[in-house]
Enzyme design. Structure first.
Site, PDB file in Angstrom:
ATOM      1  CG  ASN A 166      18.788  35.934 -23.133  1.00 56.44           C
ATOM      2  OD1 ASN A 166      19.095  35.088 -23.747  1.00 56.44           O
ATOM      3  ND2 ASN A 166      19.628  36.766 -22.417  1.00 56.44           N
TER       4      ASN A 166
ATOM      5  NE  ARG B   9      22.727  36.381 -25.524  1.00 57.19           N
ATOM      6  CZ  ARG B   9      22.892  35.211 -24.856  1.00 57.19           C
ATOM      7  NH1 ARG B   9      21.983  34.619 -24.228  1.00 57.19           N
ATOM      8  NH2 ARG B   9      23.861  34.800 -24.878  1.00 57.19           N
TER       9      ARG B   9
ATOM     10  CG  HIS C  32      29.559  36.510 -23.373  1.00 56.95           C
ATOM     11  ND1 HIS C  32      30.381  36.079 -22.980  1.00 56.95           N
ATOM     12  CD2 HIS C  32      28.426  35.537 -22.972  1.00 56.95           C
ATOM     13  CE1 HIS C  32      30.468  34.653 -22.233  1.00 56.95           C
ATOM     14  NE2 HIS C  32      29.098  34.736 -22.233  1.00 56.95           N
TER      15      HIS C  32
ATOM     16  CG  LEU D 156      35.437  38.350 -15.878  1.00 57.02           C
ATOM     17  CD1 LEU D 156      36.472  38.666 -14.868  1.00 57.02           C
ATOM     18  CD2 LEU D 156      36.111  37.460 -17.054  1.00 57.02           C
ATOM     19  N   GLY D 157      31.021  35.957 -16.488  1.00 57.45           N
ATOM     20  CA  GLY D 157      30.101  35.346 -15.658  1.00 57.45           C
ATOM     21  C   GLY D 157      30.055  33.764 -15.684  1.00 57.45           C
ATOM     22  CG  ASN D 158      27.617  29.794 -14.818  1.00 54.57           C
ATOM     23  OD1 ASN D 158      28.730  29.438 -14.483  1.00 54.57           O
ATOM     24  ND2 ASN D 158      26.419  29.380 -14.533  1.00 54.57           N
ATOM     25  N   GLY D 159      29.575  32.071 -18.062  1.00 54.90           N
ATOM     26  CA  GLY D 159      30.317  32.026 -19.278  1.00 54.90           C
ATOM     27  C   GLY D 159      31.318  33.228 -19.032  1.00 54.90           C
TER      28      GLY D 159
ATOM     29  NE  ARG E 154      30.293  27.659 -21.097  1.00 62.03           N
ATOM     30  CZ  ARG E 154      29.738  28.508 -21.296  1.00 62.03           C
ATOM     31  NH1 ARG E 154      30.246  29.147 -22.555  1.00 62.03           N
ATOM     32  NH2 ARG E 154      28.714  29.298 -20.684  1.00 62.03           N
TER      33      ARG E 154
ATOM     34  NE  ARG F  12      26.394  33.639  -5.958  1.00 58.48           N
ATOM     35  CZ  ARG F  12      25.183  34.067  -6.642  1.00 58.48           C
ATOM     36  NH1 ARG F  12      24.631  35.141  -6.341  1.00 58.48           N
ATOM     37  NH2 ARG F  12      24.818  33.489  -7.737  1.00 58.48           N
TER      38      ARG F  12
ATOM     39  CB  ILE G 265      32.485  36.669 -11.789  1.00 58.29           C
ATOM     40  CG1 ILE G 265      32.072  35.426 -11.405  1.00 58.29           C
ATOM     41  CG2 ILE G 265      34.289  36.839 -11.570  1.00 58.29           C
ATOM     42  CD1 ILE G 265      32.801  34.064 -11.963  1.00 58.29           C
ATOM     43  N   GLY G 266      32.478  39.568 -12.733  1.00 63.24           N
ATOM     44  CA  GLY G 266      33.055  40.961 -13.158  1.00 63.24           C
ATOM     45  C   GLY G 266      32.293  42.149 -12.169  1.00 63.24           C
TER      46      GLY G 266
ATOM     47  CD  GLU H 210      23.998  39.741 -22.203  1.00 60.92           C
ATOM     48  OE1 GLU H 210      23.504  39.559 -21.024  1.00 60.92           O
ATOM     49  OE2 GLU H 210      25.016  39.079 -22.757  1.00 60.92           O
TER      50      GLU H 210
HETATM   51  P1  AMP Z   1      26.309  35.512 -14.975  1.00 61.93           P
HETATM   52  O1  AMP Z   1      26.418  34.392 -15.858  1.00 61.93           O
HETATM   53  O2  AMP Z   1      26.606  36.450 -15.455  1.00 61.93           O
HETATM   54  O3  AMP Z   1      24.962  35.588 -14.419  1.00 61.93           O
HETATM   55  O4  AMP Z   1      27.068  35.395 -13.760  1.00 61.93           O
HETATM   56  C1  AMP Z   1      27.104  33.970 -12.779  1.00 61.93           C
HETATM   57  C2  AMP Z   1      28.286  34.170 -11.765  1.00 61.93           C
HETATM   58  O5  AMP Z   1      28.532  35.269 -11.109  1.00 61.93           O
HETATM   59  C3  AMP Z   1      28.329  33.104 -10.937  1.00 61.93           C
HETATM   60  O6  AMP Z   1      29.475  32.254 -10.836  1.00 61.93           O
HETATM   61  C4  AMP Z   1      27.961  33.515  -9.662  1.00 61.93           C
HETATM   62  O7  AMP Z   1      28.570  32.960  -8.370  1.00 61.93           O
HETATM   63  C5  AMP Z   1      28.917  34.938  -9.692  1.00 61.93           C
HETATM   64  N1  AMP Z   1      28.254  35.935  -8.732  1.00 61.93           N
HETATM   65  C6  AMP Z   1      28.989  36.157  -7.783  1.00 61.93           C
HETATM   66  N2  AMP Z   1      28.114  37.078  -6.939  1.00 61.93           N
HETATM   67  C7  AMP Z   1      27.053  37.502  -7.641  1.00 61.93           C
HETATM   68  C8  AMP Z   1      26.009  38.273  -7.244  1.00 61.93           C
HETATM   69  N3  AMP Z   1      26.022  39.113  -6.242  1.00 61.93           N
HETATM   70  N4  AMP Z   1      25.079  38.238  -8.171  1.00 61.93           N
HETATM   71  C9  AMP Z   1      25.134  37.478  -9.350  1.00 61.93           C
HETATM   72  N5  AMP Z   1      26.209  36.571  -9.508  1.00 61.93           N
HETATM   73  C10 AMP Z   1      27.047  36.721  -8.751  1.00 61.93           C
END
Ligand code: AMP
Length: 402
Positions: free
Chosen positions: A8, A89, A178, A206-209, A238, A282, A330-331, A384
């Site tokens: 990836n 990916r 995604h 629900l992540g960074n994106g 974003r 966080r 986040i999710g 993924e």
């Molecule tokens: P991702 O893009 O899926 O890696 O998600 C990143 C987002 O998840 C960021 O806003 C992180 O702050 C949030 N997040 C909150 N708690 C955690 C955790 N325990 N581990 C990873 N990401 C977290």
């Protein structure tokens, strides 16, 4: 026995997982970060251990060479010949690809052509692909596209109400993103439901994106990201959906070009822009619960409203909903945002979270709603890489052993 590597490649990072087949055992996973910067680092996880290596990775090529060296030096593989296949990916497959494909010259040239639509991602994927191809000349390659799962959208759902020629001549339409995650999570939910013929699922990645999708009977019928991954719900940095007229207004008021304002939409908006604290949920959560920061509170409420509006509109499109599933950083990990989102839709949908289940930490797929809830709410950790590897195995006829 054979090995498959799932790759990836992001604009400045290179994540990988090495699978042993048959059996889909993950032997090692890692991430080479800060590629192209003055100082980089790599995180490698294997055998329950985690190593962090500081090094400089001028391009993805050095990142690939580093990964392959680690595999040999740590005796995870005895020879590079053991790596039978690589699954990559690819963020943008345009209208060319509605599923993963075995890579040939034609596939590469189409992904090259699509660099225009995904200038940060597709070029990085191709650099990663060429570097692995050069280092592993005997291996076969598969591309798995993040847009493919959304190719089932009807025209009235993917078209914008712009002059039609912009779609036919310039490819302006909703493509989504995604897709590998939405596909994986919706399939996990369908399995949880006992593989029924009919199912209506809303996946909240629900992540960074962040993106939301509506999945009917296993097929995606709508999704929140659009022509680019900027639209839909607000994200880490974003903006998500904004009135297009704000763009020329800001250009004039701030004396900036359209590209500069677009950069603000992409990099300085979302949680970061609204909270003024951070793009990382966080940090925002800490400011809210430790300091009672009002902008942090507003950020959470706005975030929840952004997501719940999409849930509401997808319930209409699906004619109801059986499961709402949360996934990604986040999710999977932020109970108070899940609770705020479900709270927003509770009155209309009669769905209710079990507070204790919602607050529980776990890496497992799980139900977090009360038995009396009219809609099940789940948390499903995304994977993924597993989608990429499964497709690679299927397309190349590798023994699954399951
Ligand atoms: P991702 O893009 O899926 O890696 O998600 C990143 C987002 O998840 C960021 O806003 C992180 O702050 C949030 N997040 C909150 N708690 C955690 C955790 N325990 N581990 C990873 N990401 C977290």
């Amino acid at each position: 026995m054979s090995m498959i590597i799932a790759v990836n490649a992001g604009s400045s990072s290179l994540k990988f997982q090495l699978y042993k087949m048959p059996g889909y055992e993950v032997l090692v996973q890692g991430n080479v970060e800060r590629i192209g910067l003055e100082s980089g680092q790599a995180v490698i996880k294997y055998n329950g251990k985690k190593e962090v290596v500081q090094d400089v990775f001028p391009t993805h090529k050095e990142g690939v060479d580093f990964i392959l060296k680690v595999l040999l030096d740590y005796h995870i593989i005895a020879s590079l010949d053991e790596i039978e296949a690589c699954g990559h990916r690819i963020v943008h497959g345009g209208e060319y690809f509605n599923q993963s494909v075995v890579v040939d010259d034609d596939v590469v040239s189409k992904v090259e052509e699509l660099c225009e639509l995904a200038p940060l991602h597709n070029p990085a994927h191709l650099i990663g692909y060429h570097a692995f191809k050069e280092a592993l000349p005997h291996s076969r390659h598969v591309f798995a596209f993040d847009t493919a799962f959304h190719q089932t959208l009807d025209k009235e759902r993917y078209l914008y109400a712009l002059p039609y020629e912009y779609y036919t001549d310039l490819g302006v339409r909703k493509y989504g993103a995604h897709g590998l995650s939405h596909q994986y999570v919706s399939q996990q939910v369908i399995q949880h439901l006992g593989n029924p013929k009919r199912s209506r699922i809303i996946v909240c990645h629900l992540g960074n994106g962040a993106s939301i999708s509506a999945v009917e009977d296993g097929k995606c019928i709508d999704t929140s990201m659009g022509f680019t991954p900027l639209s839909g719900v607000m994200m880490g940095t974003r903006s998500g959906d904004v009135d297009p007229s704000i763009m020329p207004y800001l250009c004039k008021k701030l004396n900036k070009t359209a590209q500069e304002v677009l950069d603000i939409y992409n990099k300085k908006s979302g949680m970061l822009g609204v909270s003024g604290i951070s793009s990382d949920s966080r940090d925002v959560e800490q400011a809210l619960f430790k300091e009672g920061n009002e902008r942090a509170l507003l950020t959470g409420l706005l975030y929840a409203r952004n997501v719940s509006k999409y849930i509401g509109s997808y319930v209409m499109e699906l004619g109801g909903v059986d499961v709402i599933a949360f996934t990604a950083g986040i999710g999977e990990n932020v109970p108070y945002l899940r609770a705020l989102i479900i709270d927003d839709v509770a009155r209309a949908l009669g769905c209710h979270i079990d507070v204790a289940l919602n607050n529980q930490r776990s890496d497992e797929s799980r139900v977090i709603s009360l038995p009396s809830s009219q809609v099940e709410v789940m948390v499903v950790p995304t994977n993924e890489e597993l989608v990429i590897v499964r497709d690679t195995v299927r397309l190349l006829g590798i023994n699954e052993g399951e």
